[in-house]
Design an enzyme around this catalytic site. Structure first.
Site: not given
Length: 306
Positions: A42, A70, A126, A212
Site C-alpha cells: 500500500k 491513501l 496524487c 476491476g
C-alpha cells in the site's frame, strides 16, 4: 517463468497491486508470498495519513469504486512494524510511495533507502499541492520532478501513471527521462456512483477510482499505445487482471509483468490463481518462457503464433 522489469529480475511476472493487499502479510494465510514475483505494498507517505471519510469502497457491476485516500502509518512506521513481518515470508518487496509535494516523495524515498527493497513504485496519481491540486501524473513536468525525487531510495523506480490524461505517452516519456526504470500502467479511472434513494454519492469523498474488469480494456490500450510509441520500454501492467488469460493479454500489449488488484477483494488467492493459470496457458500453447509473451501484439503474425 522468469521475467525482467528493466534491471529487476523476478521469478515470475505476477505481483500484487498497491492498495489491494494491505502491506502483504494480510493475505499471507491464503498466498505463499514468496511464490509471487513480488509484493507491492500500500502506498506510503513520509507522514501518517488518515485517509478519506467512510464509506470508502463500493461495488459496481464490473468492479469497484474506492476513495480510501491513501491511508497509511507513514514510511518510518511501516519500516518498523510491517516490513520485518513481510521479510519473514521471503517475499520480494516493492514499496509504493506518494506525497503532496515533490519534497514528500524525496523524504519517503530517503526513509526507505537501505531497506532492501526490490524496487520503489512512485504513485504519482496524487494531488500536487504545489500545482494547484492537479495530479502529478497529469503534468509531464510535475511527473518528472516527483519521479526524480523518488530516486533517493537508491533502488529502481517504477512510475505508476494515471490513464486520466489526454496524452499518456508524453507523461510516460517524462517519467522515463527523469529516471524511472519502468512504468506501471495503469492506475484507477475516475468514477462516481449515486444512491438513487438519497441522490447522494455512495462514497464519503464523493468520487473515487474505478478498478476491476471494467478497466482492463483501458489498461490494454494504454500499455499498447506506450509500447507502440516508445518501443521496448519496461512496463508493469495492472487493471482488471483476474485470470491467467488476462495477464497474457496485458503482456501481449507490451507489459513485462502484471499486478493483480481488485480480484483479491473477492478472492485473496487471486494472485496465486492467476500465476498458476498463466503457467498452464504457456504450457498449453508451447510458450517456453513467459518473457516471450511481452509485446506479441506488436509483432508480425508468424512471430506471435504460439
Amino acid at each position: 517463468m522468469t521475467v525482467r522489469v528493466g534491471g529487476v529480475e523476478l521469478p515470475n511476472p505476477v505481483m500484487t497491486a498497491s492498495g489491494t493487499a494491505g502491506y502483504g502479510t494480510e493475505i499471507g494465510a491464503y498466498v505463499d508470498l514468496a511464490s509471487l514475483g513480488a509484493v507491492v505494498t500500500k502506498s506510503l507517505s513520509p507522514f501518517e495519513w488518515a485517509g478519506n471519510p467512510a464509506p470508502r469502497v463500493v461495488g459496481t457491476p464490473a468492479g469497484m469504486l474506492n476513495a480510501v485516500g491513501l491511508q497509511n502509518p507513514g514510511a518510518g512506521a511501516w519500516l518498523d512494524s510491517e516490513l520485518p513481518r513481510l521479510r519473514r515470508t521471503g517475499a520480494r518487496v516493492v514499496a509504493s510511495i506518494w506525497g503532496r509535494t515533490v519534497a514528500d516523495y524525496a523524504s519517503a524515498a530517503a526513509t526507505l533507502a537501505g531497506a532492501g527493497l526490490t524496487a520503489l513504485e512512485a504513485n504519482v496519481s496524487c494531488p500536487n499541492l504545489e500545482g494547484r491540486g492537479q495530479m502529478f501524473a497529469c503534468d509531464a513536468v510535475a511527473t518528472a520532478e516527483a519521479v526524480s525525487a523518488s530516486t533517493a531510495a537508491g533502488v529502481p523506480v517504477w512510475a505508476k501513471l494515471t490513464p486520466n490524461v489526454t496524452d499518456l505517452v508524453e507523461i510516460a516519456e517524462a517519467a522515463l527521462g527523469a529516471g524511472a526504470h519502468a512504468l506501471t500502467l495503469i492506475n484507477t479511472v475516475f468514477g462516481m456512483s449515486i444512491d438513487p434513494a438519497t441522490a447522494q454519492p455512495t462514497l464519503g469523498n464523493g468520487g473515487g477510482g474505478l478498478s476491476g474488469p471494467a478497466i482492463r480494456p483501458v489498461a490494454v490500450r494504454a500499455i499498447y499505445d506506450v509500447r507502440a510509441a516508445l518501443g521496448d520500454v519496461p512496463i508493469v501492467g495492472v487493471g482488471g487482471v483476474a485470470k491467467g488469460e488476462h495477464a497474457v493479454e496485458l503482456m501481449a500489449a507490451g507489459a513485462c509483468a502484471v499486478q493483480v488488484g481488485t480480484a483479491s477483494f473477492w478472492d485473496p488467492r487471486a494472485p496465486s490463481s492467476v500465476l498458476n493459470e498463466l503457467r498452464r496457458w504457456c504450457e498449453r500453447h508451447g510458450i517456453g518462457a513467459a518473457a516471450e509473451l511481452t509485446g506479441r501484439a506488436h509483432r508480425s503474425g508468424d512471430d506471435r503464433t504460439p
